[in-house]
Every structure is written in C-alpha cells, then in structure tokens.
Write an enzyme that holds these catalytic residues in place. Sequence first.
Site, PDB file in Angstrom:
ATOM      1  N   GLU A  49       0.963  -0.955  -0.068  1.00 45.35           N
ATOM      2  CA  GLU A  49       0.006   0.065   0.177  1.00 45.35           C
ATOM      3  C   GLU A  49       0.817   1.241   0.266  1.00 45.35           C
ATOM      4  O   GLU A  49       1.842   1.378   0.627  1.00 45.35           O
ATOM      5  CB  GLU A  49      -0.962   0.004   1.237  1.00 45.35           C
ATOM      6  CG  GLU A  49      -1.720  -1.219   1.577  1.00 45.35           C
ATOM      7  CD  GLU A  49      -2.515  -1.224   2.910  1.00 45.35           C
ATOM      8  OE1 GLU A  49      -2.276  -0.149   3.542  1.00 45.35           O
ATOM      9  OE2 GLU A  49      -3.139  -2.193   2.988  1.00 45.35           O
ATOM     10  N   ASP A  60      -5.100   8.699  10.763  1.00 43.27           N
ATOM     11  CA  ASP A  60      -3.569   8.248  10.713  1.00 43.27           C
ATOM     12  C   ASP A  60      -3.006   8.725  12.039  1.00 43.27           C
ATOM     13  O   ASP A  60      -3.336  10.097  12.572  1.00 43.27           O
ATOM     14  CB  ASP A  60      -2.863   8.905   9.714  1.00 43.27           C
ATOM     15  CG  ASP A  60      -3.333   8.262   8.253  1.00 43.27           C
ATOM     16  OD1 ASP A  60      -3.295   6.831   8.260  1.00 43.27           O
ATOM     17  OD2 ASP A  60      -3.517   8.865   7.098  1.00 43.27           O
TER      18      ASP A  60
END
Length: 269
Positions: A49, A60
Amino acid sequence: MSLLDETFAKLRSEGRKALLPFITAGDPDLDFTADLLKDFGKAGVAACEVGVPYSDPVADGPVIQASYQRALESGFRLQQLFEMRKRVAAEITIPTLTMASYAIIYRVGLERYIEQSQEAGFCGAIVPDLLVEEAAEFSKLCADRDFNLIQLVTPTTPRQRQVRIAESSSGFLYFVSVTGITGERNELPPQLIDNVGWLREQTDVPVCIGFGISQPEHVAKLGPVADGLIVGSAIVRRIAQANAENRGEVRGEIDRYVREMLAAINAVK
C-alpha cells in the site's frame, strides 16, 4: 481478475496468508519509495500500500501524519507518484495500491484517477473516507475496469453495514483492529478475532487486518483468522530515520524487519 485478486487466490489455494506493508509516497523522496517497492518484491510480500500524502489525513496516527507532512513539504505531487511507478514498472513484481482520500480522487476525477492509476501500474485503491452510501458510482467504475476498491470496516461498524461495505469492495476488506488512529501497539482488542471471523463467513472478499500490527506475536495471534495483515507505522517510523548518508542502512533495517514479519506469517497454519 486483477493482479491483487490473482495473488489472494494463489495464497488461498496454498493455505498461506498475506503480508502487506504500507509506506508513504515521497518520504523522504520518490526514489526511496521506488527502492522500497523493489525490496518488498524481493522479500516476498503479497502487495504494498502506498499512501498518497494529504494535508488532512484520515485516521492516521502521529507517525504517518509526520511522514505525510515531510513528503508535502518536499513538494510531493500525485502525478509524480504515477510517473515514478510507471518508470519502474518492470522492476516491481508485486501488486501495488494507492491509499488516497476520496477528496483527492474526486478532485482528479473518478474515471481519470482509475485510468492514471492503471497506466502507472497500480491495481487498486484503498479509500478510507468513502462512505458506503456514496460508494456506488466509484465501485461500479472500478468493477467495470477491473480496478480494486478496498474499503474499511471498523470495530464500531454495525454488522449489517459491514456486509454492505463488503458488497461494494473488491481485492480485500481492510478491517481496522482498534477504535482510534494508526500506530504501533503492544495489545490488540480480545474481541478482534471473533469479529474478523464473523465477517469472513459473510463474504468471499479476503479480509486483512490493519492498525497496530507491528510484532511477530501479533502475526501469530491474528494470522489464523485473517487473510492478511497490514503493517504501516512500524515501517514508516524506520523510514523517518533515512537521510542522504544512511539510505542503504535504513533499507537494510526495513528489509530485515519485513522478513522477520514474513517468517512469522509464513509459519501461520
């Protein structure tokens, strides 16, 4: 069938699990990103990814947020990622996916994003902020072009909704292990195994677990119930140490870590 679909089909037929590293595009620069993609293929990971830096990251933690900021401050542009991926296409032996905010994809244009991604050699996209209620158009475009759309399921997603998300996804489902943000963790929720096991019974789409996975012990515990495991912050933290003088050393450290995690996942029965 995309290269990612072929990869998971092969792994399933062999009774093996997938390891999927995550890295940030352009951190510290795109040449280093390209080198890591080559290294991962040689190590034997299933896919990689590649995060597209965004000024408003979705879910995140601080390690990945900082990597996005470093890349943006260095002048990262999406088109540069596509150009780099195309340039080294012959040297990349594993499926690669972008992880991008839907805002980025929408700005480029849904069809155009798919077209540019495929021209560059990407076989799919992980879109963490695409609501299932708004996914129909993009999901159909992806299916029509054999481009994988990977969506996220969280611990708080109602089970009926999990099934809806699976129906509009392909490649694999990204099962978020914890409520919260990305980052390395020592402990993972005890109910995670039951939740993932239930979802795998509802769909033929492979289910991969991410968020917090950083140790071989996590692999040994979660590997039997999942189709694959995603490792991000533990790798991105190591990338943050890279500079002009020590790039080879950092790549070596990352390679050793990835191979350690691969050995753990390959031992899963």
